[in-house]
Structure formats: structure tokens, C-alpha cells
Design an enzyme around this catalytic site. Structure first.
Site, PDB file in Angstrom:
ATOM      1  N   LYS A   4      20.951 -34.777   4.581  1.00  0.00           N
ATOM      2  CA  LYS A   4      20.485 -35.185   3.238  1.00  0.00           C
ATOM      3  C   LYS A   4      19.343 -36.180   3.447  1.00  0.00           C
ATOM      4  O   LYS A   4      19.343 -36.942   4.420  1.00  0.00           O
ATOM      5  CB  LYS A   4      21.661 -35.847   2.493  1.00  0.00           C
ATOM      6  CG  LYS A   4      21.313 -36.525   1.182  1.00  0.00           C
ATOM      7  CD  LYS A   4      21.269 -35.557   0.017  1.00  0.00           C
ATOM      8  CE  LYS A   4      20.858 -36.281  -1.283  1.00  0.00           C
ATOM      9  NZ  LYS A   4      20.372 -35.363  -2.309  1.00  0.00           N
ATOM     10  N   CYS A  36      10.442 -35.564  -3.653  1.00  0.00           N
ATOM     11  CA  CYS A  36      11.624 -35.749  -4.508  1.00  0.00           C
ATOM     12  C   CYS A  36      11.169 -36.097  -5.926  1.00  0.00           C
ATOM     13  O   CYS A  36      10.463 -37.086  -6.124  1.00  0.00           O
ATOM     14  CB  CYS A  36      12.518 -36.857  -3.958  1.00  0.00           C
ATOM     15  SG  CYS A  36      13.909 -37.176  -5.073  1.00  0.00           S
TER      16      CYS A  36
HETATM   17  C1  DHB Z   1      17.004 -35.421  -4.410  1.00  0.00           C
HETATM   18  C2  DHB Z   1      16.367 -34.328  -4.929  1.00  0.00           C
HETATM   19  C3  DHB Z   1      15.362 -33.744  -4.212  1.00  0.00           C
HETATM   20  O1  DHB Z   1      14.688 -32.666  -4.675  1.00  0.00           O
HETATM   21  C4  DHB Z   1      15.008 -34.254  -2.978  1.00  0.00           C
HETATM   22  O2  DHB Z   1      14.030 -33.678  -2.299  1.00  0.00           O
HETATM   23  C5  DHB Z   1      15.663 -35.330  -2.463  1.00  0.00           C
HETATM   24  C6  DHB Z   1      16.669 -35.929  -3.184  1.00  0.00           C
HETATM   25  C7  DHB Z   1      18.058 -36.068  -5.205  1.00  0.00           C
HETATM   26  O3  DHB Z   1      17.945 -36.086  -6.411  1.00  0.00           O
HETATM   27  O4  DHB Z   1      18.974 -36.619  -4.582  1.00  0.00           O
END
Ligand code: DHB
Length: 378
Positions: free
Chosen positions: A45, A141
Site C-alpha cells: 500500500k 493519489c
Molecule cells: C489512495 C488512493 C489512491 O488512488 C492512491 O494512489 C493512493 C491512496 C487512498 O485513497 O488511500
């Protein structure tokens, strides 16, 4: 023998399929589950410098189109994650390494200084023996309230690339770094992004395209509500809805980026054929995100098998046999599956008239004229 093996930024992957950075990639158990499946790599993540709990719930939902079942997802998670130190700890890196798969760490700093600090920590942990294969720097993001998407702000993106590629300690680590981009829709944007990346081709070794389609809105007409809570309901659209846009981004970038830069496609991959199409458009590897969230790590076994079967049927032995070889449309080669499966329609009255009765009438008419003609001869 069919092989799905590939190479991204010089890293050998036993399979071109692996997880996207998103749901089910935040904890060590998620990561080892991916590693134990048939996925070719494990991606964390996106990490921030400090751990954070993310946006208010609900922040992730299935999106359905009419009554046709699940077609995708919308999310505005706001980067819930355990913080960079967790993802690069010897425990997490060791557990992932025990699965035998390369481990890629995604970072998404809230500011440039955070990204630089995370690169310093990654370099230090790598030097101390943590098994990290590469870094994916997320520039796209869309879910942090008040923050624009970096990949749409080319000035900011240029500055980040300049500073990240100049990071001495990270450079010395020898770890490859790649960037994750937002979806682009306009030709000049592809040109600008690719020029920028190519100007750092000695350091930016791979590109991941694409992040979610930012700031979509999922509405429930019955309750008259937006269906996720954060950002007044606006979130990143992913899964099936994103596929054709992701294919276009892979294709456009593969035609512009230096051939030394690997391309990783992500967006709407649900089946072996979806992955096949990504590779056909130029991807070296393919990430699976929404389907992984919905189906769990077994999706890597299913999609791998489906892709292997397609390659066998088409007599391709390796990903390189068809990578980037998308053809232009050609009438003579296309078999419309809808027409092929349709039963032949009953001939219509009009066509029966044209095909049967009219020629018969014509024949009778000509015969009549001929007989009159011969009767007139003395
Ligand atoms: C999140 C969403 C995304 O598209 C990303 O690239 C990284 C994090 C999120 O909302 O956690």
C-alpha cells in the site's frame, strides 16, 4: 511451454501479474498472501512518512452498472497505512522475501520532503539487509482533501522528479525507482509527461499507468445520497470502468517513453484476456487492484491460468511474443463475435420477394414476349 515471466526495471518476475497498491496491500498478511499466490511480485500500500488512519467511512464501494453486477469500485481512502517504517521493516521485508517474490514498496508522501525522507529510510534499510526490490513513487493519489493530483501539475511533477532522481543516498542504493501516473486523456499531456520522464531515463526505470479516474461521484437515487463519505462523495473510479482508459494510457506512453523504461499497466483487469490486452498495448507487467480487493489473492491463480490458456491457444510462448503488437483495425481479419453466434434470421417478406418472386415474374414476362415475337413471324 508457456511462460508469463517478464522483467520490470531489470527485475525478473516469474509472472507478469501482481497486485496494485490499494485495498488488501496494507498489512504483512495481505502481502504474504499475494506472495504465496501465483502473482509475480508483491507491492505494498502507498506509504506515508507516519502511519495514518485515512478518511472517514464508508470510503470504498463496489460500483454496479444497472443490474449487470459489479463493474468496478470507487474509493477515497485517504491513504490509510502503517507508515514507511512498517513496510521496510526487516519483519515485513523478511516475510515477503520468504515467499520468493520481489517486493516493491509504494510511497506517496504528503509533501516532497516526506518522499525524500522515505527514500533515505529505504536506502538505509536496504543497506542494512532488508529485501526490497524497487520503489513505486505514487504521483497520482486523488484522495487527499485539499491536495491536487501531482501528475496533473507538470511544474510540480518536474520539480519532484528532479529532486528524487538527485537523491544521493537513494542513488547509491542502486534500487530502481518508478512512478505511478494519473490517467491522461489529451495528446499534449502524454507528450509532456513522457518528455519529462524521458529526461530522467537514467533513473526513472519504470512507469505504472494508471491510478484511478479521480473525483468520480457514486450516487444512490433511492436514498438521494452520495455513497462514500469523504470529500463530499468524490472518489477515484476503478475496476471495469477504467479498462479502456488504462489501455489507452499504456499504449500512448509505450509509444513515447524510451524503450529502456518498463511499463506496468493497471486499471480494470478482471480476466486473462484483460491482461493479454494490456500486454498487447505495450505493458511489461500488469497489476490487479479492484479484482484483488473483491476476489482475494486467488484472483492471481485464476487470471494466470486464463492468460496461459489464451497464450497456448494463440501459440505464444512468452509475453514478449505479443507485447506491444496491437494491430490497426482491418475488416478482412475481424470476426464479429456477435454476428458469429447469432442464428441466421428468417428471410423477410421483402427479401423473399426480391430473391424468389421477382426473378420468376421477370422470367414469365420474357417468355411471354418471346412467344409473341415468334407468333408474329409469318
Ligand atoms: C489512495 C488512493 C489512491 O488512488 C492512491 O494512489 C493512493 C491512496 C487512498 O485513497 O488511500
Amino acid at each position: 511451454m508457456v511462460s508469463l515471466s517478464t522483467s520490470v526495471a531489470g527485475i525478473k518476475l516469474s509472472s507478469c501479474l501482481y497486485n496494485g497498491s490499494g485495498p488488501k496491500s496494507g498489512h504483512v498478511s495481505d502481502l504474504t498472501n499475494v506472495g504465496r499466490s501465483r502473482a509475480g511480485a508483491v507491492l505494498s500500500k502507498s506509504a506515508t512518512l507516519e502511519s495514518q488512519s485515512g478518511n472517514a467511512l464508508p470510503r470504498l464501494r463496489k460500483v454496479k452498472l444497472g443490474d449487470r453486477g459489479c463493474q468496478g469500485s470507487i474509493n477515497s481512502e485517504g491513504l490509510p497505512n502503517q507508515g514507511i517504517d512498517y513496510y521496510i521493516s526487516s519483519k515485513v521485508c523478511g516475510d515477503v522475501a520468504a515467499t520468493g517474490k520481489p517486493y516493491i514498496v509504494s510511497i506517496s508522501g504528503l509533501k516532497l520532503a516526506d518522499n525524500l525522507e522515505m527514500l533515505s529510510r529505504i536506502a538505509a534499510e536496504h543497506a542494512a539487509g532488508s529485501k526490497i526490490s524497487a520503489v513505486e513513487l505514487n504521483l497520482a493519489c486523488p484522495n487527499i482533501p485539499g491536495k491536487p493530483t501531482i501528475a496533473y501539475d507538470f511544474e510540480q511533477m518536474a520539480d519532484i522528479l528532479k529532486q528524487v532522481t538527485a537523491h544521493e543516498a537513494f542513488k547509491a542504493s542502486g534500487l530502481p525507482i518508478g512512478i505511478k501516473l494519473a490517467p491522461y486523456f489529451d495528446m499534449p499531456h502524454y507528450d509532456i509527461a513522457a518528455d519529462l520522464i524521458n529526461s530522467h531515463k537514467d533513473r526513472i526505470r519504470f512507469v505504472v499507468t494508471m491510478n484511478t479516474i479521480g473525483n468520480a461521484l457514486l450516487v444512490d437515487g433511492e436514498s438521494e445520497m452520495a455513497l462514500i463519505k469523504p470529500k463530499a462523495g468524490f472518489g477515484g473510479l476503478a475496476g471495469g470502468f477504467a479498462k479502456q482508459i488504462a489501455l489507452a494510457n499504456v499504449r500512448q506512453l509505450s509509444q513515447r517513453l524510451d524503450s529502456s523504461i518498463s511499463i506496468v499497466g493497471v486499471g480494470g483487469v478482471q480476466s486473462g484476456m484483460d491482461a493479454f490486452e494490456m500486454i498487447l498495448c505495450g505493458a511489461h507487467a500488469v497489476q490487479v487492484a479492484t479484482t484483488h480487493w473483491l476476489e482475494g489473492p486467488e484472483c492471481f491463480n485464476r487470471i494466470t491460468e486464463e492468460l496461459e490458456n489464451i497464450m497456448k491457444r494463440k501459440r505464444y510462448n512468452s509475453v514478449e511474443d505479443f507485447r506491444g503488437k496491437l494491430k490497426e483495425f482491418d475488416h478482412t481479419l475481424y470476426k464479429d463475435p456477435e454476428k458469429a453466434n447469432k442464428p441466421k434470421p428468417m428471410p423477410s417478406t421483402n427479401s423473399m420477394l426480391l430473391a424468389g418472386i421477382l426473378p420468376a415474374l421477370l422470367f414469365v414476362g420474357i417468355a411471354f414476349l418471346m412467344s409473341n415475337k415468334s407468333a408474329a413471324v409469318p
